[in-house]
Each structure stands twice: as structure tokens, then as C-alpha cells.
Design a protein around this motif. Structure first.
Motif, PDB file in Angstrom:
ATOM      1  N   LYS A  71       0.849  -1.213   0.000  1.00 45.45           N
ATOM      2  CA  LYS A  71       0.000   0.000   0.000  1.00 45.45           C
ATOM      3  C   LYS A  71       0.873   1.248   0.000  1.00 45.45           C
ATOM      4  O   LYS A  71       1.902   1.309   0.685  1.00 45.45           O
ATOM      5  CB  LYS A  71      -0.877   0.045   1.258  1.00 45.45           C
ATOM      6  CG  LYS A  71      -1.973  -0.974   1.238  1.00 45.45           C
ATOM      7  CD  LYS A  71      -2.974  -0.688   2.368  1.00 45.45           C
ATOM      8  CE  LYS A  71      -3.882  -1.864   2.572  1.00 45.45           C
ATOM      9  NZ  LYS A  71      -3.181  -3.082   3.031  1.00 45.45           N
ATOM     10  N   ILE A  72       0.411   2.243  -0.777  1.00 44.90           N
ATOM     11  CA  ILE A  72       1.043   3.559  -0.683  1.00 44.90           C
ATOM     12  C   ILE A  72       0.267   4.287   0.408  1.00 44.90           C
ATOM     13  O   ILE A  72      -0.934   4.555   0.249  1.00 44.90           O
ATOM     14  CB  ILE A  72       1.021   4.262  -2.043  1.00 44.90           C
ATOM     15  CG1 ILE A  72       1.963   3.464  -2.954  1.00 44.90           C
ATOM     16  CG2 ILE A  72       1.454   5.734  -1.922  1.00 44.90           C
ATOM     17  CD1 ILE A  72       1.912   3.721  -4.379  1.00 44.90           C
TER      18      ILE A  72
ATOM     19  N   GLN B 241       5.685   0.224  -9.298  1.00 51.18           N
ATOM     20  CA  GLN B 241       4.334   0.513  -8.767  1.00 51.18           C
ATOM     21  C   GLN B 241       4.285   1.945  -8.239  1.00 51.18           C
ATOM     22  O   GLN B 241       3.337   2.682  -8.500  1.00 51.18           O
ATOM     23  CB  GLN B 241       3.987  -0.440  -7.617  1.00 51.18           C
ATOM     24  CG  GLN B 241       3.584  -1.825  -8.052  1.00 51.18           C
ATOM     25  CD  GLN B 241       3.526  -2.816  -6.886  1.00 51.18           C
ATOM     26  OE1 GLN B 241       3.847  -2.498  -5.753  1.00 51.18           O
ATOM     27  NE2 GLN B 241       3.116  -4.035  -7.184  1.00 51.18           N
TER      28      GLN B 241
ATOM     29  N   GLU C  85       4.314   4.455 -11.156  1.00 53.16           N
ATOM     30  CA  GLU C  85       3.028   4.505 -11.870  1.00 53.16           C
ATOM     31  C   GLU C  85       2.016   5.331 -11.072  1.00 53.16           C
ATOM     32  O   GLU C  85       1.282   6.147 -11.621  1.00 53.16           O
ATOM     33  CB  GLU C  85       2.488   3.100 -12.091  1.00 53.16           C
ATOM     34  CG  GLU C  85       2.884   2.562 -13.457  1.00 53.16           C
ATOM     35  CD  GLU C  85       2.883   1.055 -13.512  1.00 53.16           C
ATOM     36  OE1 GLU C  85       1.966   0.448 -12.946  1.00 53.16           O
ATOM     37  OE2 GLU C  85       3.830   0.500 -14.117  1.00 53.16           O
ATOM     38  N   PHE C  86       2.025   5.132  -9.761  1.00 53.33           N
ATOM     39  CA  PHE C  86       1.097   5.864  -8.890  1.00 53.33           C
ATOM     40  C   PHE C  86       1.397   7.368  -8.910  1.00 53.33           C
ATOM     41  O   PHE C  86       0.496   8.201  -8.879  1.00 53.33           O
ATOM     42  CB  PHE C  86       1.227   5.311  -7.465  1.00 53.33           C
ATOM     43  CG  PHE C  86       0.409   6.038  -6.451  1.00 53.33           C
ATOM     44  CD1 PHE C  86      -0.922   5.714  -6.255  1.00 53.33           C
ATOM     45  CD2 PHE C  86       0.961   7.070  -5.701  1.00 53.33           C
ATOM     46  CE1 PHE C  86      -1.685   6.392  -5.324  1.00 53.33           C
ATOM     47  CE2 PHE C  86       0.203   7.760  -4.774  1.00 53.33           C
ATOM     48  CZ  PHE C  86      -1.125   7.422  -4.586  1.00 53.33           C
TER      49      PHE C  86
END
Ligand SMILES: Cc1cc2nc3c(=O)[nH]c(=O)nc-3n(C[C@H](O)[C@H](O)[C@H](O)COP(=O)(O)OP(=O)(O)OC[C@H]3O[C@@H](n4cnc5c(N)ncnc54)[C@H](O)[C@@H]3O)c2cc1C
Length: 463
Positions: free
Chosen positions: A102-103, A123, A126-127
Motif C-alpha cells: 500500500k502507498i 508501482q 506509476e502511482f
């Protein structure tokens, strides 16, 4: 070296962990085997069980249970390390952190982000893309940020943006007794107390398990442009790099591929680069700044005999070029598909780089092994990938001999036995050589923090 003694997880511990995690605890042979090795030639050593953790509290509970039974704990990110880092040499429980992806929070105004340890660098990027931000540290593999912090990783951008050492502002860590600590605040600088953050960055899971990280971010530059240039010799390419660094040009990426690596990426990525020592460059900044940097670099390269200075201004051309560079390891392996890679890296002061690479190339040309060199040369860091037949002792000992010569030379030049891959099991004896009595202080720290020696035992230092 003494053979490690296994400290097998007893049935009571497995039962305890099963109650805690249910289906997320696996004792399947295939799952344990998959978690008992990294991407290197080092032998597999399977853990007794793999725990798929989902929170800091869960990691803490698993570690507490293992500590009670004096059973080893090995953290596992994506398993892309290269020095036998994740092998469960004494058995025990592997904690796979990839479910912790999780971010947690991003703060664009402060240019920082808090993530769980299992988020991978791709990841995260991309976020962040839609917010105009990026995280620069990019080892070739799409590694977990926890694993990258634990190995103090870096990559092609380090010459401009630094390594995980600079990128990590703070970490949440589960200590060997299960206690949870946070190593620092989010402040960009602090003079408060011992620097605990940097004790855990690079500890390779031997002092604790990182469950969350707060990381520095950067704004995506207004302009990005990349170029490729071939050189008559490695020395000419490296001299170009030295002149660029000495001129203070803030190049974002500056990567060397020797002739063998260029041949390999040409075949693997279907490129048509001249099969000569080659530099890949990237420039970040304003439109005008990027144009000026590129012009100066082009002029320096021309003075050193650089030819076919080719631009990749379009995003897709740039992506193709950097993907080819990131795939250089797999491209080298594809030169001899039956072989595995023994890959090693050293880092030297930049003024000694041409000599260090030249001597390594000379060693390779006198050897029966095929090997390719790639380097984050802006930092004085280069890698050699030796191709060895699995099970062939002669290949393995020759690769180790040449890798040993690389390290000895780097140390004699005031460099280090590893610029980014870390120590694992493969480079423990070189750590002793590099640090001498300072390794005793590392040992004292390890004993104080992990008196039962349960955190990734048999790695980094002997206790
Ligand atoms: C093709 C290729 C190219 C590569 N290029 C580079 C490069 O350019 N630069 C570079 O630095 N490396 C490079 N590497 C090596 C590797 O990708 C890095 O070392 C990476 O940081 C490992 O991350 P990981 O998530 O795979 O960690 P793992 O391999 O899973 O673990 C590495 C070590 O860290 C420990 N660990 C993992 N997660 C945690 C955690 N959360 N808390 C505490 N300890 C933990 C493990 O126990 C182990 O000791 C490359 C590898 C490959 C295969």
C-alpha cells in the motif's frame, strides 16, 4: 567456513503461525524452495515456512513467535538480490512482504511519500506519474522498496539523485524481539541523536525488518532527453565521463556498455548500435538547460573520439533505450542460453575508473570465460557478468577468481567491494578486508540488537 547449523522451526511455532495467518502461512516445498534463493548462482537454502505478512503488527507477531523459539527470520521482497541474500542458511521462517504493497500517503507539497515495504519501484512511479512526481532510484529489476532500502540499492539515476541512502527519510522497523520503532521524523534534515535510519538502510535484514518507508520524491523534469554515443575504447568513454563530472554538468544518467554488452543488447533488444564501448546519457531540466547540457557533453565526447552521437528525444525511443540497458543482464545471459550469470560489482573513485575497467577487460580477454561489463560509470561503479555453465566447477572457480581480482584492485584503489549489490554471503570475506577492525564494531552492534542472531543469520558479518 563451518557449515551452518539448521535451527528448524518446531511444530509448535508452525501451529502458532498458522493460527495467526491461516492460509497465509505456507510450508509447501515449492513455495519454500522459491523463497530460498535469489537471482544469482548461489545455492538455494529453503526456509521451513513462508509467512505472507500484511501489516507491521503481523510482522511483529511473527518475529516475536520466532524469537520465542529462537528460530531464524529472513525477510523477502522480490528476491532479485545477487549475493545469496535470501537463502535461509539456518532454516527458519521467511517473511514475504509483497502483500504489504500500500502507498500509505503522498505529500506533494513536501515532496515525500510513505509506503509499505512491499511496494515496488515501478508501482510507486506509476502511482506518482499523474501528480508530476517521480522516485528516482532504479535498480535494473522491479525490486521492492523494502528490499532496496535493505540493500542500499541504486541504479542509473544515482549520479544525479543519489542512492537509497539519500532517498530514505525514515523507516518503520520491527526489531528482533518484535518491538516496532520509527527511525526518524519526515524532516528533510535532523541533528537529533544517532542516525538509526542509516543503520537499517543497507543492513540486509540482519538487524530488523523494514515494514514502512518515508521516501524523498522529485518533480518530473520539464524536459528530458537522452543520447547514445560510441567510443574507440573503454578508456576514451571513461575519460569522457570524468571530464563531464569535473565540468559539473548535472547529467541524470551516464551508463557504459562494453563491446560484449553492446553486442548482447543489439541481439536481445533488436538495436543497431555500433559494437564498440558505448555511453548512454540522459539529461533533465528546462528545455534550454537540457539543450545546453547535451551540447557540452556532445563536444566533450567528440574530443575523446566519440562517434554516432544519436538522440532519443521521444519518450518511446528513450524508454526503448533504457529498457535495453536495464535488460543488459538478461541480454548477456542470452549470449549463452545454457549458462547462468555470476554478476559482481565494485565501485572506485572516478579518477581510477578507466584503469579498473581496463584491467578487468584485460583479465577477461585472457580467460576462457565470456563476460560482459556494464557500469553506472558516473559514480565509478561497474558490474561484470560472467557466464558460467551450471554445475561446472572450473567455470565457477574462474569467475570467482576474476571477481576476486576486481575486488582486490578496487580496494587497492580506495574503492569498495560492492557499490550496490551488497554483501549477502558472497562478499563477507571482502567486507573484512575492506573494513578491518571496523567490522568488530559492526559485530558488536549486531550482537546488541539481535542477541539471538535470528535476523537473516550467516549474512554480511560472521558472529
Ligand atoms: C537484472 C538485475 C539488475 C540489477 N540491477 C541492480 C542495480 O542496478 N542496482 C542495484 O542496487 N541492484 C541491482 N540488482 C540487485 C537487486 O535488484 C537489488 O539488490 C534490490 O534492491 C533487491 O530488492 P528485492 O526486493 O528483490 O530484495 P530481496 O532480494 O528480496 O532481498 C534482499 C535482501 O534484503 C532483505 N530484505 C528484503 N526486504 C526487506 C525488508 N523489508 N526489511 C529488511 N530486510 C529486507 C532480504 O532479507 C535480503 O537480505 C539487480 C538485480 C537483477 C536481477
Amino acid at each position: 567456513m563451518d557449515k551452518p547449523v539448521r535451527r528448524t522451526a518446531p511444530p509448535e511455532l508452525i501451529a502458532e503461525l498458522k493460527t495467526l495467518l491461516g492460509e497465509r502461512l505456507s510450508t509447501s516445498g515449492a513455495v519454500c524452495e522459491q523463497h530460498g534463493h535469489d537471482e544469482s548462482y548461489h545455492e538455494t537454502a529453503s526456509p521451513d515456512a513462508v509467512a505472507f505478512a500484511q501489516s507491521t503488527e503481523e510482522v511483529s507477531a511473527i518475529v516475536k513467535a520466532c524469537a520465542k523459539h529462537r528460530v531464524p527470520v529472513v525477510a523477502f521482497g522480490t528476491g532479485t538480490s545477487l549475493e545469496g541474500h535470501v537463502a535461509a542458511l539456518e532454516g527458519g521462517v521467511c517473511i514475504d512482504l509483497m502483500g504489504m504493497n500500500k502507498i500509505v500517503s503522498v505529500r506533494p507539497e513536501d515532496l515525500d511519500v510513505t509506503v509499505q515495504a512491499g511496494v515496488t519501484r515501478k508501482q510507486l512511479n506509476e502511482f506518482l506519474r499523474d501528480q508530476g512526481l517521480f522516485f528516482p532510484v532504479d535498480p535494473g529489476a522491479d525490486a521492492s522498496l523494502g528490499g532496496m532500502a535493505a540493500t542500499r540499492a541504486s541504479g542509473t539515476n544515482a549520479v544525479r539523485y543519489g542512492t537509497m541512502k539519500e532517498a530514505v527519510l525514515s523507516a518503520t522497523v520491527v526489531l528482533p524481539d518484535g518491538q516496532i520503532i520509527t527511525t526518524a521524523s519526515r524532516a528533510k534534515k535532523s541533528a537529533a541523536g544517532y542516525d538509526l535510519t542509516h543503520l537499517f538502510v543497507g543492513c540486509e535484514g540482519t538487524l530488523g525488518i523494514i515494514t514502512e518507508l518515508t521516501l524523498r520524491l522529485y518533480g518530473i523534469p520539464e524536459a528530458i532527453s537522452a543520447a547514445v554515443c560510441s567510443f574507440p575504447s573503454v578508456e576514451a568513454a571513461v575519460n569522457t565521463v570524468i571530464l563531464i563530472i569535473q565540468s559539473g554538468i548535472p547529467v541524470a544518467r551516464m551508463e557504459l556498455l562494453d563491446e560484449t554488452s553492446v553486442m548482447a543488447v543489439n541481439r536481445f533488444a533488436k538495436l543497431d548500435l555500433l559494437e564498440k564501448p558505448t555511453l548512454f546519457f540522459e539529461f533533465h531540466g528546462s528545455q534550454q538547460g537540457v539543450a545546453e547540457q547535451a551540447e557540452t557533453v556532445g563536444a566533450i565526447a567528440a574530443e575523446e573520439g566519440g562517434e554516432r552521437f544519436t538522440w532519443a528525444a521521444k519518450t518511446e525511443d528513450r524508454s526503448k533505450m533504457w529498457q535495453a540497458r536495464h535488460d543488459a543482464y538478461y541480454a548477456a545471459l542470452a549470449l549463452k542460453p545454457s549458462c547462468k550469470g555470476l554478476t559482481t560489482d565494485v565501485c572506485v573513485p572516478i579518477s581510477r575508473l578507466a584503469e579498473a575497467i581496463g584491467d578487468t577487460r584485460a583479465d577477461i580477454s585472457q580467460s576462457f570465460l565470456t563476460a560482459a561489463i556494464v557500469g553506472h560509470v558516473g559514480d565509478g561503479n561497474f558490474h561484470t557478468i560472467f557466464l558460467i555453465e551450471p554445475g561446472n566447477e572450473k567455470d565457477l572457480s574462474e569467475a570467482k577468481r576474476l571477481s576476486g581480482r576486481m575486488v582486490e584492485r578496487a580496494l587497492a584503489m580506495g574503492g569498495t567491494c560492492t557499490g550496490e549489490h551488497g554483501i549477502g554471503t558472497g562478499k563477507m570475506h571482502y567486507l573484512e578486508k575492506e573494513f578491518g577492525p571496523a567490522v568488530d564494531l559492526m559485530r558488536t552492534l549486531k550482537r546488541a540488537i539481535d542477541p539471538l542472531n535470528i535476523m537473516n543469520p550467516g549474512k554480511v558479518i560472521r558472529v
